[in-house]
Scaffold this motif. Structure first.
Motif, PDB file in Angstrom:
ATOM      1  N   GLU A   1      71.619  61.920  11.090  1.00 41.44           N
ATOM      2  CA  GLU A   1      70.289  62.045  10.505  1.00 41.44           C
ATOM      3  C   GLU A   1      69.711  60.658  10.208  1.00 41.44           C
ATOM      4  OE1 GLU A   1      69.204  64.924  10.671  1.00 41.44           O
ATOM      5  OE2 GLU A   1      71.024  66.135  10.765  1.00 41.44           O
ATOM      6  N   ARG A   2      68.495  60.657   9.671  1.00 42.34           N
ATOM      7  CA  ARG A   2      67.825  59.388   9.359  1.00 42.34           C
ATOM      8  C   ARG A   2      68.446  58.715   8.136  1.00 42.34           C
ATOM      9  NH1 ARG A   2      64.052  57.545   5.870  1.00 42.34           N
ATOM     10  NH2 ARG A   2      63.931  59.600   4.907  1.00 42.34           N
TER      11      ARG A   2
ATOM     12  N   THR B   1      66.549  69.907   4.916  1.00 45.59           N
ATOM     13  CA  THR B   1      65.562  68.827   4.912  1.00 45.59           C
ATOM     14  C   THR B   1      66.207  67.552   4.381  1.00 45.59           C
ATOM     15  OG1 THR B   1      64.761  69.395   2.692  1.00 45.59           O
ATOM     16  CG2 THR B   1      63.642  70.433   4.572  1.00 45.59           C
ATOM     17  N   GLU B   2      65.560  66.435   4.632  1.00 44.51           N
ATOM     18  CA  GLU B   2      66.058  65.165   4.140  1.00 44.51           C
ATOM     19  C   GLU B   2      65.954  65.081   2.621  1.00 44.51           C
ATOM     20  OE1 GLU B   2      63.915  62.140   6.169  1.00 44.51           O
ATOM     21  OE2 GLU B   2      64.902  62.483   8.105  1.00 44.51           O
TER      22      GLU B   2
ATOM     23  N   LYS C   1      61.543  61.829   0.726  1.00 43.56           N
ATOM     24  CA  LYS C   1      60.328  62.076   1.488  1.00 43.56           C
ATOM     25  C   LYS C   1      60.100  60.953   2.494  1.00 43.56           C
ATOM     26  CE  LYS C   1      57.674  64.882  -1.790  1.00 43.56           C
ATOM     27  NZ  LYS C   1      56.411  64.983  -2.567  1.00 43.56           N
ATOM     28  N   THR C   2      59.469  61.309   3.607  1.00 38.08           N
ATOM     29  CA  THR C   2      59.138  60.345   4.639  1.00 38.08           C
ATOM     30  C   THR C   2      57.707  60.575   5.093  1.00 38.08           C
ATOM     31  OG1 THR C   2      59.813  59.456   6.785  1.00 38.08           O
ATOM     32  CG2 THR C   2      59.944  61.838   6.510  1.00 38.08           C
TER      33      THR C   2
ATOM     34  N   ALA D   1      54.644  61.292   7.555  1.00 38.04           N
ATOM     35  CA  ALA D   1      54.426  62.073   8.769  1.00 38.04           C
ATOM     36  C   ALA D   1      52.943  62.383   8.888  1.00 38.04           C
ATOM     37  CB  ALA D   1      55.246  63.364   8.738  1.00 38.04           C
TER      38      ALA D   1
ATOM     39  N   ARG E   1      53.302  62.548   2.838  1.00 38.67           N
ATOM     40  CA  ARG E   1      54.717  62.364   2.498  1.00 38.67           C
ATOM     41  C   ARG E   1      55.364  63.735   2.373  1.00 38.67           C
ATOM     42  NH1 ARG E   1      57.228  57.577   2.710  1.00 38.67           N
ATOM     43  NH2 ARG E   1      58.391  57.996   0.798  1.00 38.67           N
TER      44      ARG E   1
ATOM     45  N   ALA F   1      61.178  65.821   5.542  1.00 31.34           N
ATOM     46  CA  ALA F   1      61.283  66.141   6.960  1.00 31.34           C
ATOM     47  C   ALA F   1      62.500  67.024   7.220  1.00 31.34           C
ATOM     48  CB  ALA F   1      61.387  64.862   7.785  1.00 31.34           C
ATOM     49  N   HIS F   2      62.363  67.887   8.220  1.00 32.79           N
ATOM     50  CA  HIS F   2      63.466  68.761   8.618  1.00 32.79           C
ATOM     51  C   HIS F   2      64.554  67.941   9.291  1.00 32.79           C
ATOM     52  CE1 HIS F   2      65.638  72.123  10.462  1.00 32.79           C
ATOM     53  NE2 HIS F   2      65.016  72.901   9.590  1.00 32.79           N
TER      54      HIS F   2
ATOM     55  N   LYS G   1      67.316  66.773  11.859  1.00 27.30           N
ATOM     56  CA  LYS G   1      67.318  66.897  13.311  1.00 27.30           C
ATOM     57  C   LYS G   1      68.659  67.393  13.850  1.00 27.30           C
ATOM     58  CE  LYS G   1      63.994  63.105  13.820  1.00 27.30           C
ATOM     59  NZ  LYS G   1      63.749  61.770  14.408  1.00 27.30           N
TER      60      LYS G   1
END
Length: 464
Positions: free
Chosen positions: A101-102, A111-112, A115-116, A118, A126, A129-130, A132
């Motif tokens: 993941e990130r 989800t992460e 917040k990121t 998008a 913000r 994100a789901h 990956k």
């Protein structure tokens, strides 16, 4: 064919394997030694501890087979290999688990954690994100809960089938007694092996749960760089076994030679040995190991051509740290062997051997060493768990293994800043704690059983 890479610590793991196999063969051929080891495995707790340690060791052994994968090439071209070195564990379990993941994600999250930025309808927002790498079937929390429950139920069903098949196999190989129920016959069949059965059953259940869940979720979340935390904890097992075993292997020659020599010859030899291990004991071991580890790090940095890759540099540092711990940690065992040798030297069979003109080296090898082997074995097994904890302390203060190497100490050190976050990232520390407790507790319980069986002064060891 891949290009195999042989690291120094890989040699340590395979040396341990060879020693275990040779020891097993020796025990099978020696009735007296076999009887003592049967006392060790006569209780369920050391049985379960042995199974857990053996499974952990096999995982570490799978992580000790390193190679560079072969790249695709045109017909007639010389084979080309990847620049990265992976292990057998990486190519099997590592490629099968949920993807990277990130950044942070909590256990079984979809989800992460942070917040990121998008674009939503052309506007920057913000959001959480789901992830990956997890299964695409889990789009909401309810989807995740239902999917996890179904996968866990499937794992439990397979475990029940495996348990029923194992019970049926055991019953088929156990002679029946007239009027005896199957449950009573099964209990009779596994009597004396309850620890093996319970540990094996629990580990099979855990393996099946991971088989169904780990490929779709991150059971222990991910760390700052998006790596699976549970996989890092599994890879840390190899570091623990390398440190504990190599340190013990390095320590034994010094402790045995100096301890027996001081107790047997006494006089000026005893004075020199006492001065030597008193000097070593007077220096704080953490400071001595930290200074030596920093010197090794400086040498590695100044000679980059000797160890061109980060894996080789990290492995070399791990090897030397384990050796340093062994070189500086032999004093306590040497004291015990010195005292035991002094006691044995006054016995009649040693006096008779001296009167017959038997050389001192032969007396120490044939008469002294066999009678202090129980001390060496007990201290070695007990010291393994201490060294595992020692590595965690060294890595926590920043002088342990290389940060590129997975270890419990590195995970705890990384969690130092994570625990001060708001909200707290707790799962990195939790995973390291669970696995470290499993290793250390299993080793301590097994060491306690070994001490009771081999120490002549213990209650069970005396045969009473």
């Amino acid at each position: 064919m891949p290009l195999f890479v042989f690291l120094p610590t890989d040699a340590v793991m395979w040396l341990i394997t060879a020693v275990l196999i040779a020891s097993f063969i020796y025990v099978r051929r020696s009735p007296r030694t076999r009887e003592k080891w049967s006392r060790v495995f006569s209780r369920p707790i050391p049985q379960a501890s042995c199974v857990i340690l053996l499974v952990f060791f096999v995982l570490g052994l799978a992580d000790s087979i390193h190679f560079r994968p072969q790249l695709a090439s045109a017909p007639g071209e010389s084979p080309a290999y990847s620049a990265s070195t992976v292990s057998l564990l990486d190519s099997t379990v590592g490629n099968w688990i949920a993807g990277r993941e990130r950044s942070y994600s909590s256990p079984f999250a979809i989800t992460e954690f942070d917040k990121t930025s998008a674009l939503v309808d052309g506007k920057p927002v913000r959001i959480f994100a789901h992830l990956k790498g997890i299964t695409p079937d889990a789009k909401t929390a309810s989807d995740r809960n239902r999917d996890v429950a179904l996968r866990a139920l499937a794992a439990l069903s397979v475990w029940a089938l495996v348990s029923a098949a194992a019970a049926a196999l055991i019953l088929s190989r156990t002679p029946a007694v007239p009027g005896e129920k199957r449950s009573a016959r099964l209990r009779r069949a596994i009597r004396g092996r309850g620890g093996f059965a319970a540990a094996a059953s629990g580990l099979i259940l855990a393996a099946l749960l991971l088989l169904f869940l780990w490929s779709a979720y991150h059971p222990f979340g991910t760390d700052k760089t998006g790596n699976d935390v549970l996989y890092q904890a599994v890879k840390s097992l190899r570091t623990a076994f390398v440190l504990g075993s190599l340190s013990t292997i390095t320590m034994l020659p010094f402790a045995v030679f100096f301890g027996i020599a001081a107790g047997f010859f006494r006089g000026w030899v005893d004075d020199v040995v006492q001065y030597l291990y008193t000097t070593i004991s007077s220096i704080p071991s953490v400071l001595l190991i930290a200074a030596t580890a920093l010197m090794i790090q400086v040498f590695i940095d100044q000679h980059p051509l000797l160890l061109p890759t980060s894996l080789e540099r990290g492995d070399a540092k791990l090897f030397f740290i384990a050796a340093i711990i062994g070189v500086t940690g032999w004093a306590s065992l040497a004291r015990l062997l010195r005292a035991e040798t002094m006691k044995l030297s006054g016995l009649d069979f040693i006096t008779a051997a001296r009167a017959c003109g038997t050389p001192s080296g032969v007396i120490m090898r044939r008469h002294i060493l066999p009678n202090v082997l129980h001390i060496i074995l007990i201290v070695s097994v007990i010291g393994f768990s201490d060294i595992v904890l020692y590595e965690a302390v060294l890595s926590y203060i920043g002088v342990g293994v290389d940060p590129s190497m997975n270890s419990f100490g590195s995970m705890i050190n990384a969690a130092r800043n994570e625990m001060s976050r708001t909200p707290t990232v707790w799962w990195n520390l939790f995973a390291a704690f669970i696995f470290m407790v499993a290793v250390v507790l299993s080793a301590n319980l097994f060491a306690s059983a070994v001490r009771d069986a081999f120490d002549p002064r213990s209650y069970s060891g005396s045969g009473k």
